[in-house]
Design a protein around this motif. Structure first.
Motif, PDB file in Angstrom:
ATOM      1  N   LEU A  10       0.856  -1.187   0.000  1.00 62.23           N
ATOM      2  CA  LEU A  10       0.000   0.000   0.000  1.00 62.23           C
ATOM      3  C   LEU A  10       0.890   1.235   0.000  1.00 62.23           C
ATOM      4  O   LEU A  10       1.619   1.465   0.966  1.00 62.23           O
ATOM      5  N   ARG A  11       0.834   2.011  -1.073  1.00 61.01           N
ATOM      6  CA  ARG A  11       1.709   3.183  -1.177  1.00 61.01           C
ATOM      7  C   ARG A  11       0.999   4.467  -1.616  1.00 61.01           C
ATOM      8  O   ARG A  11       1.482   5.547  -1.348  1.00 61.01           O
ATOM      9  N   THR A  12      -0.114   4.321  -2.307  1.00 58.19           N
ATOM     10  CA  THR A  12      -0.743   5.487  -2.924  1.00 58.19           C
ATOM     11  C   THR A  12      -2.214   5.614  -2.526  1.00 58.19           C
ATOM     12  O   THR A  12      -2.814   4.675  -2.000  1.00 58.19           O
ATOM     13  N   GLU A  13      -2.783   6.748  -2.852  1.00 57.42           N
ATOM     14  CA  GLU A  13      -4.218   6.955  -2.652  1.00 57.42           C
ATOM     15  C   GLU A  13      -5.023   5.952  -3.475  1.00 57.42           C
ATOM     16  O   GLU A  13      -6.061   5.469  -3.033  1.00 57.42           O
ATOM     17  N   GLY A  14      -4.542   5.637  -4.646  1.00 60.11           N
ATOM     18  CA  GLY A  14      -5.212   4.631  -5.473  1.00 60.11           C
ATOM     19  C   GLY A  14      -5.226   3.270  -4.795  1.00 60.11           C
ATOM     20  O   GLY A  14      -6.213   2.524  -4.884  1.00 60.11           O
ATOM     21  N   ASP A  15      -4.123   2.936  -4.112  1.00 60.88           N
ATOM     22  CA  ASP A  15      -4.064   1.676  -3.367  1.00 60.88           C
ATOM     23  C   ASP A  15      -5.089   1.665  -2.232  1.00 60.88           C
ATOM     24  O   ASP A  15      -5.751   0.652  -1.992  1.00 60.88           O
ATOM     25  N   LYS A  17      -7.898   3.328  -2.113  1.00 57.89           N
ATOM     26  CA  LYS A  17      -9.218   3.185  -2.738  1.00 57.89           C
ATOM     27  C   LYS A  17      -9.463   1.732  -3.142  1.00 57.89           C
ATOM     28  O   LYS A  17     -10.547   1.192  -2.911  1.00 57.89           O
ATOM     29  N   TYR A  53     -11.893   6.102   2.885  1.00 57.61           N
ATOM     30  CA  TYR A  53     -10.673   6.429   2.134  1.00 57.61           C
ATOM     31  C   TYR A  53      -9.812   7.381   2.974  1.00 57.61           C
ATOM     32  O   TYR A  53      -8.602   7.196   3.096  1.00 57.61           O
ATOM     33  N   SER A  57      -6.198   6.434   4.500  1.00 55.14           N
ATOM     34  CA  SER A  57      -5.111   7.270   3.974  1.00 55.14           C
ATOM     35  C   SER A  57      -4.357   7.923   5.126  1.00 55.14           C
ATOM     36  O   SER A  57      -3.120   7.947   5.140  1.00 55.14           O
ATOM     37  N   LEU A  61      -0.889   6.299   5.251  1.00 51.44           N
ATOM     38  CA  LEU A  61      -0.027   7.155   4.436  1.00 51.44           C
ATOM     39  C   LEU A  61       0.337   8.460   5.133  1.00 51.44           C
ATOM     40  O   LEU A  61       1.121   9.244   4.603  1.00 51.44           O
ATOM     41  N   THR A  63      -1.627  11.070   5.720  1.00 50.72           N
ATOM     42  CA  THR A  63      -2.334  12.282   5.292  1.00 50.72           C
ATOM     43  C   THR A  63      -3.174  12.792   6.460  1.00 50.72           C
ATOM     44  O   THR A  63      -3.314  12.114   7.480  1.00 50.72           O
ATOM     45  N   LYS A 104       3.194  -2.036   4.887  1.00 54.14           N
ATOM     46  CA  LYS A 104       1.958  -1.252   5.054  1.00 54.14           C
ATOM     47  C   LYS A 104       0.735  -2.160   5.054  1.00 54.14           C
ATOM     48  O   LYS A 104      -0.220  -1.910   5.792  1.00 54.14           O
TER      49      LYS A 104
END
Length: 122
Positions: A10-15, A17, A53, A57, A61, A63, A104
């Motif tokens: 898991l690294r991105t916002e897309g991940d 989602k 989300y 996130s 991540l 955020t 992650k």
């Protein structure tokens, strides 16, 4: 079949989602959780997904979109005791195993289990 060594972490916002959408797809087809998902979907589904989300996130991540208590109104009508929270954690774990591998992903499994434990004792 995809093996864990070929799965991304898991690294991105897309991940995030993908994780939430995969878990909720499972929940909407689960005999225990589907009725609850349908009740939320009729009133709050888009807002609830956005909150999830934002939560994941922030949790994974770093955020700052999730605001403490953001999901409380959406969960206030759901059962806090019983198997519901553990089932959600189990389905999230299955979604993670299907889609992601790495530190992650393991952190997300731990956070889901911790949340389920908190609700079991609430």
């Amino acid at each position: 079949m995809v093996t864990s060594s070929t799965l991304p972490d898991l690294r991105t916002e897309g991940d995030i989602k993908t994780l939430v959408d995969t878990a909720f797809s499972k929940a909407t087809n689960d005999e225990l959780l589907a009725p609850l998902c349908q009740a939320v979907a009729q009133v709050h589904w888009p807002r609830h997904l956005t909150s999830l989300y934002d939560y994941w996130s922030s949790a994974l991540l770093g955020t700052t979109r999730y605001q403490e208590g953001q999901m409380v109104p959406l969960h206030s009508a759901l059962p806090l005791r019983g198997p519901h929270q553990q089932r959600w954690a189990d389905l999230l774990g299955k979604a993670l195993e299907e889609k992601f591998a790495g530190s992650k992903a393991e952190e997300a499994k731990g956070k889901a289990a911790a949340l389920a434990a908190i609700f079991r004792t609430a």
